[in-house]
Design a protein around this motif. Structure first.
Motif, PDB file in Angstrom:
ATOM      1  N   UNK A 157       0.830  -1.211   0.000  1.00  0.00           N
ATOM      2  CA  UNK A 157       0.000   0.000   0.000  1.00  0.00           C
ATOM      3  C   UNK A 157       0.862   1.258   0.000  1.00  0.00           C
ATOM      4  N   UNK A 158       1.949   1.226   0.789  1.00  0.00           N
ATOM      5  CA  UNK A 158       2.843   2.389   0.830  1.00  0.00           C
ATOM      6  C   UNK A 158       3.450   2.631  -0.540  1.00  0.00           C
ATOM      7  N   UNK A 159       3.883   1.556  -1.205  1.00  0.00           N
ATOM      8  CA  UNK A 159       4.447   1.687  -2.535  1.00  0.00           C
ATOM      9  C   UNK A 159       3.473   2.302  -3.515  1.00  0.00           C
ATOM     10  N   UNK A 160       2.212   1.919  -3.428  1.00  0.00           N
ATOM     11  CA  UNK A 160       1.190   2.484  -4.303  1.00  0.00           C
ATOM     12  C   UNK A 160       1.009   3.972  -4.021  1.00  0.00           C
ATOM     13  N   UNK A 161       0.954   4.345  -2.732  1.00  0.00           N
ATOM     14  CA  UNK A 161       0.750   5.755  -2.376  1.00  0.00           C
ATOM     15  C   UNK A 161       1.935   6.613  -2.821  1.00  0.00           C
ATOM     16  N   UNK A 162       3.148   6.029  -2.791  1.00  0.00           N
ATOM     17  CA  UNK A 162       4.336   6.776  -3.196  1.00  0.00           C
ATOM     18  C   UNK A 162       4.592   6.678  -4.699  1.00  0.00           C
ATOM     19  N   UNK A 163       3.673   5.977  -5.392  1.00  0.00           N
ATOM     20  CA  UNK A 163       3.766   5.819  -6.845  1.00  0.00           C
ATOM     21  C   UNK A 163       5.108   5.240  -7.263  1.00  0.00           C
ATOM     22  N   UNK A 164       5.550   4.240  -6.513  1.00  0.00           N
ATOM     23  CA  UNK A 164       6.801   3.557  -6.847  1.00  0.00           C
ATOM     24  C   UNK A 164       6.606   2.690  -8.087  1.00  0.00           C
ATOM     25  N   UNK A 165       7.660   2.459  -8.882  1.00  0.00           N
ATOM     26  CA  UNK A 165       7.549   1.589 -10.063  1.00  0.00           C
ATOM     27  C   UNK A 165       7.060   0.195  -9.681  1.00  0.00           C
ATOM     28  N   UNK A 166       6.302  -0.443 -10.557  1.00  0.00           N
ATOM     29  CA  UNK A 166       5.729  -1.750 -10.282  1.00  0.00           C
ATOM     30  C   UNK A 166       6.806  -2.788  -9.991  1.00  0.00           C
ATOM     31  N   UNK A 167       7.906  -2.776 -10.770  1.00  0.00           N
ATOM     32  CA  UNK A 167       8.928  -3.793 -10.549  1.00  0.00           C
ATOM     33  C   UNK A 167       9.593  -3.631  -9.185  1.00  0.00           C
ATOM     34  N   UNK A 223      20.626   1.807  -2.493  1.00  0.00           N
ATOM     35  CA  UNK A 223      20.760   2.376  -3.838  1.00  0.00           C
ATOM     36  C   UNK A 223      19.532   3.099  -4.363  1.00  0.00           C
ATOM     37  N   UNK A 224      18.363   2.858  -3.768  1.00  0.00           N
ATOM     38  CA  UNK A 224      17.130   3.429  -4.314  1.00  0.00           C
ATOM     39  C   UNK A 224      16.413   4.246  -3.232  1.00  0.00           C
ATOM     40  N   UNK A 225      16.355   5.557  -3.357  1.00  0.00           N
ATOM     41  CA  UNK A 225      15.699   6.405  -2.344  1.00  0.00           C
ATOM     42  C   UNK A 225      14.222   6.057  -2.130  1.00  0.00           C
ATOM     43  N   UNK A 226      13.533   5.654  -3.203  1.00  0.00           N
ATOM     44  CA  UNK A 226      12.113   5.307  -3.056  1.00  0.00           C
ATOM     45  C   UNK A 226      11.967   4.025  -2.237  1.00  0.00           C
TER      46      UNK A 226
END
Length: 491
Positions: free
Chosen positions: A426-436, A470-473
């Motif tokens: 859910x957090x990833x969706x809210x932050x609009x993170x890439x699907x992969x 390596x990935x800030x998101x």
């Protein structure tokens, strides 16, 4: 007594707080708050833990709830009202109101008639921006705001109603403060300052904002705003938002002084009026044992009788014999009234004693189930999760009341903690993170043990360690997910 937080939410207000009961009390103790209220949304779920911990830390516990009610003026819609128990009678009425919420078919609420019926011993504050008086002011209908307060005074009396003032720097709140102060003053109703506390420290504001973005939008579309100011505050933190208005701050302490409910005073529920429930349970089991197992071989009956004797001794040692007799009576009376009950979760499912009494349908020894204990604490009844049909729940409530004269039975919502993997998704969706990226994190968390820190997760997963570095998101997803772990529930 100075300022006291009278409008505070724990994680039992779904998607509305980042504070567990323990965290809330420990933070209040650190801030040296003399008293503290717990006012979760139409719930008393955390009250017993809150009362115990607050008392242990020298904090006066104020027990309340934020109710949702139908319009007091007949204008339609559902609105919030802060309700505090002043005494034991008030607490019983608070529990009754929470129960009425759970008895509605769709979303929980109470009617004005129910507020009136269970009014004794309660103190009410007009509520947050989602209160009816505040909503009337925001919509420019000041006459309706006045009518709301007049109706509350009619129900609870002028000394038990307070205009609730909140200031998180939102323009809408400033408008409500100005107009509500004028209207309540003309009606002789005093004002009190609250903060609607929802997380521990100001640095939690970002995580709280993500949590709120996951929540469903309120039905009346009210904006809560001011997330960065909804942390647990003491008087010196709140005072700058009410310059020159010490009265509302001091009044919170005056209200706290009026509230005195001792959840430990009532003692243990008496489930049986029998003079010797231990002996009664033993005799009942002896008779039913013969009915259940008379056809079994002699050696098997001897083994079963030995197992039953051990369980009877455990029930006696744990002081739950009266509760087990009560549960049997509950099942029998429910069957007589056409209410189907089934135990779906409990240590009783492993109990031969419960099978002999007819509480559970299967002999646990035939299923290779091993009985360990009825309860973790002597004198505390074992946990029993039962299922019944939705249309019979009111009959079931009446049945409980008839079997426990002198007590009020009530419904209480139960909650299941949301897994870390689900939170991260859910957090990833809210932050609009890439699907992969979301997929990689979710695959790793699906096998992760329940942890309470980012460091522990990274230690167990090279993949997460690499993504974090390596990935800030990815770093933000993991930090936020761990911050929300244990703070989100499914009802």
């Amino acid at each position: 007594m100075g300022y006291v937080p009278l409008h505070t939410h724990s994680v039992y207000s779904q998607y509305e707080s980042l504070m567990t009961i323990k965290e809330l009390v420990l933070r209040a103790a650190h801030l040296e708050l003399p008293a503290l209220a717990l006012t979760d949304h139409w719930s008393t779920y955390g009250h017993h833990e809150f009362f115990r911990l607050a008392t242990e830390h020298g904090i006066r516990p104020i027990l309340g709830a934020e109710m949702r009610h139908a319009s007091l003026t007949g204008s339609g819609g559902l609105y919030h009202l802060t309700v505090l128990a002043e005494n034991e009678t008030g607490y019983a009425n608070l529990v009754s109101l929470v129960t009425r919420h759970s008895m509605k078919d769709k979303e929980p609420f109470v009617t004005p008639e129910e507020l009136s019926e269970f009014r004794e011993g309660l103190i009410v504050l007009t509520g947050c921006l989602r209160g009816e008086a505040a909503q009337a002011i925001l919509h420019g209908t000041l006459g309706r705001a006045k009518a709301v307060i007049e109706r509350l005074v009619e129900i609870y009396g002028p000394t038990n109603v307070f205009a609730e003032l909140m200031n998180h720097t939102a323009a809408s709140e400033r408008l409500v403060i100005d107009q509500l102060t004028i209207i309540s003053g003309r009606l002789g109703v005093q004002a009190v300052a609250t903060n609607n506390d929802k997380y521990l420290v100001k640095e939690d504001a970002e995580h709280y904002g993500v949590l709120r973005s996951m929540a469903r939008r309120d039905s009346n579309g009210a904006s809560v705003g001011g997330h960065e100011e909804s942390y647990l505050k003491r008087e010196r933190d709140v005072a700058p938002y009410f310059p020159g208005e010490s009265g509302p701050l001091e009044r919170s302490g005056e209200i706290a002084n009026r509230c005195s409910v001792d959840l430990g005073r009532s003692g243990r529920i008496r489930f049986s009026t029998a003079g010797n429930p231990d002996e009664g349970l033993k005799n009942m089991c002896e008779r039913r044992f013969l009915l259940k197992f008379h056809h079994r071989p002699h050696d098997e009956r001897r083994y079963l009788r030995s197992a039953l004797s051990r369980e009877l001794e455990a029930a006696r040692a744990q002081d739950v014999c009266d509760f087990l007799v009560f549960v049997r009576e509950l099942f029998l009376e429910a069957a007589n009234r056409g209410v189907w009950l089934e135990v779906v979760g409990s240590d009783l499912l492993d109990s031969l004693l419960a099978y002999v009494l007819g509480i559970v349908p299967l002999n646990p020894l035939d299923q290779d189930l091993v009985f360990e204990s009825f309860t973790a604490r002597p004198g505390a009844p074992p946990f029993v999760e039962m299922i019944t049909s939705e249309e019979r729940k009111e009959i079931f409530l009446e049945l409980l009341g008839s079997l426990l004269p002198g007590y009020r039975a009530s419904f209480q919502m139960t909650e299941e903690e949301v897994s870390l993997a689900t939170i991260a998704r859910e957090v990833g969706e809210r932050l609009e993170a890439p699907h992969d990226l979301r997929d990689r994190i979710n695959r790793e968390l699906a096998y992760a043990k329940r942890r309470h820190s980012v460091a522990a997760l990274l230690e167990d997963s090279d993949v997460l360690m690499h993504l974090y570095a390596t990935d800030p998101v990815a770093k933000r997803i993991l930090q936020t997910s761990c911050a929300l772990q244990g703070k989100m529930f499914h009802l």
